[in-house]
Scaffold this active site. Structure first.
Site, PDB file in Angstrom:
ATOM      1  N   ASP A  34       0.926  -1.235  -0.083  1.00 41.88           N
ATOM      2  CA  ASP A  34       0.067   0.080   0.008  1.00 41.88           C
ATOM      3  C   ASP A  34       1.045   1.123   0.180  1.00 41.88           C
ATOM      4  O   ASP A  34       0.452   2.392   0.163  1.00 41.88           O
ATOM      5  CB  ASP A  34      -0.946   0.112   1.265  1.00 41.88           C
ATOM      6  N   GLY A  35       2.051   1.176   0.072  1.00 39.54           N
ATOM      7  CA  GLY A  35       2.937   2.296  -0.174  1.00 39.54           C
ATOM      8  C   GLY A  35       3.722   2.650   1.085  1.00 39.54           C
ATOM      9  O   GLY A  35       4.711   3.642   1.339  1.00 39.54           O
ATOM     10  N   GLU A  36       3.047   2.304   2.207  1.00 42.52           N
ATOM     11  CA  GLU A  36       3.854   2.362   3.699  1.00 42.52           C
ATOM     12  C   GLU A  36       5.266   2.120   3.789  1.00 42.52           C
ATOM     13  O   GLU A  36       5.675   0.949   3.145  1.00 42.52           O
ATOM     14  CB  GLU A  36       3.165   1.733   4.758  1.00 42.52           C
ATOM     15  N   HIS A 124      17.059  27.322   3.334  1.00 43.93           N
ATOM     16  CA  HIS A 124      16.652  28.471   2.917  1.00 43.93           C
ATOM     17  C   HIS A 124      16.784  29.733   3.823  1.00 43.93           C
ATOM     18  O   HIS A 124      17.137  30.745   3.367  1.00 43.93           O
ATOM     19  CB  HIS A 124      15.258  28.421   2.113  1.00 43.93           C
ATOM     20  N   LYS A 183      13.363  40.735  -7.229  1.00 46.64           N
ATOM     21  CA  LYS A 183      12.637  39.819  -7.663  1.00 46.64           C
ATOM     22  C   LYS A 183      11.173  39.831  -6.976  1.00 46.64           C
ATOM     23  O   LYS A 183      11.256  40.123  -5.930  1.00 46.64           O
ATOM     24  CB  LYS A 183      13.053  38.443  -7.418  1.00 46.64           C
ATOM     25  N   ARG A 185       7.994  37.300  -6.748  1.00 53.67           N
ATOM     26  CA  ARG A 185       7.167  36.116  -7.275  1.00 53.67           C
ATOM     27  C   ARG A 185       5.697  36.467  -7.641  1.00 53.67           C
ATOM     28  O   ARG A 185       4.885  36.980  -6.681  1.00 53.67           O
ATOM     29  CB  ARG A 185       7.343  34.786  -6.116  1.00 53.67           C
ATOM     30  N   ASP A 209      22.302  31.177  -6.043  1.00 54.78           N
ATOM     31  CA  ASP A 209      20.998  30.930  -5.367  1.00 54.78           C
ATOM     32  C   ASP A 209      21.367  29.823  -4.520  1.00 54.78           C
ATOM     33  O   ASP A 209      22.051  28.811  -4.689  1.00 54.78           O
ATOM     34  CB  ASP A 209      19.738  30.644  -6.257  1.00 54.78           C
ATOM     35  N   THR A 217      13.321  31.590 -11.453  1.00 56.85           N
ATOM     36  CA  THR A 217      14.203  32.657 -11.073  1.00 56.85           C
ATOM     37  C   THR A 217      15.293  32.699 -11.832  1.00 56.85           C
ATOM     38  O   THR A 217      15.891  33.680 -12.318  1.00 56.85           O
ATOM     39  CB  THR A 217      14.554  32.227  -9.575  1.00 56.85           C
TER      40      THR A 217
END
Ligand code: R5P
Length: 286
Positions: A34-36, A124, A183, A185, A209, A217
């Site tokens: 199930d992806g777990e 960041h 800049k 956004r 960056d 960007t």
């Protein structure tokens, strides 16, 4: 002492293991139908100090890192240190609009559990420090980045004001001038930008960056700098996600494109493993 890596930290983990000359432990990681996610550490590690090395930037890598921490904690190790070369969700470090979740806070709480100390390569925003309940150390790749551009650059430029400190540090290591562009956004894919009175005519520019995600960007910045007459524009970032093949467009429009090895890409020419190893050595000595 040993290093434990998951699927999101194997390459740097192995490099650190050979630099520090300590044992490498690799867990069993698999997925249920199930992806777990399932994580098991099947080596004896009691009474030891564990250094977990794994990225944590999307749902799966954040869960994997947390499961590794939990597994090792349950085995009774003395201390857990976690190295996260690329930590995601650091851009949502506050509420920009009423009703928003502070994603950085949630992730930091999650990853702090059972950890003594965390090392993160250039998140960041350093504002995230307050959300961790264990000691956090940020590792700047500036030194390794600068080494690659010695005597090749006349000016360092950040594509936005938020990155000015990064540009300043690299510029001072290179002994050149620095500046930033304006800049704004507009959407996840689109930015508006102007030169902010910067003149790059005839100059060899290093455009730097922290993350390149969609590439919006950097592509906008490249257009402005080239139109202003820059003779060369080298692009470098710490974490190269390069979504939607944006690396192709960026390489075609720049003199060179490089990033560090926090993420494994064909542009990951700048290894920050020596910087991480240095920090871990200091920690080990203490
Ligand atoms: C934002 O302030 C960051 O420093 C990067 O400039 C941004 O995340 C890059 O995203 P994209 O490549 O999608 O424009």
């Amino acid at each position: 002492m040993f290093i434990l890596t998951g699927n999101y930290g194997e390459k740097i983990g192995k490099e650190l293991q050979s630099m520090l000359d300590i044992r490498l432990v690799q867990p069993t990681i698999k997925k249920f139908p199930d992806g777990e996610l399932y994580v098991r550490v099947n080596e004896k590690v009691m009474d030891d100090i564990a250094i977990i090395v794994n990225n944590a930037f999307n749902g799966e890598s954040i869960l994997e890192t947390s499961f590794l921490i939990n597994a090792i904690d349950k085995m009774g190790v003395k201390k857990i240190i976690t190295v996260i070369p690329y930590l995601g969700y650091t851009r949502q470090d506050k509420k920009f609009l009423e009703g928003e979740a502070i994603s950085s806070e949630v992730i930091a709480k999650f990853l702090s559990m059972n950890n003594s100390e965390i090392f993160i390569v250039e998140p960041h925003s350093n504002n995230i420090e307050k959300y961790f309940s264990c000691k956090v150390n940020f590792i700047s790749p500036a030194e390794e980045i600068a080494k690659n551009y010695a005597n090749k650059i006349d000016m360092v430029i950040s594509p936005d004001k938020g990155g000015i400190e990064r540009a300043k540090v690299i510029a001072s290591l290179l002994g050149v001038d620095y500046s930033y562009l304006n800049k704004k956004r507009i959407s996840s894919y689109e930015v508006a930008m102007d030169l902010n009175n910067v003149s790059v005519k005839g100059k060899r520019v290093l455009l730097v960056d922290d993350v390149i995600s969609t590439g919006g960007t950097i592509l906008k910045a490249l257009e402005l700098l080239k139109n202003d007459g820059a003779s060369e524009v080298h692009v470098v970032c710490t974490h190269g996600l390069f979504l939607n093949n944006s690396d192709i467009n960026i390489s075609q429009n720049s003199t060179s494109l490089s990033c560090t090895n926090t993420l494994n890409t064909k542009y990951s020419r700048i290894s920050i493993s020596p910087l991480i190893a240095k920090q871990l050595e200091k920690f080990i000595e203490n």
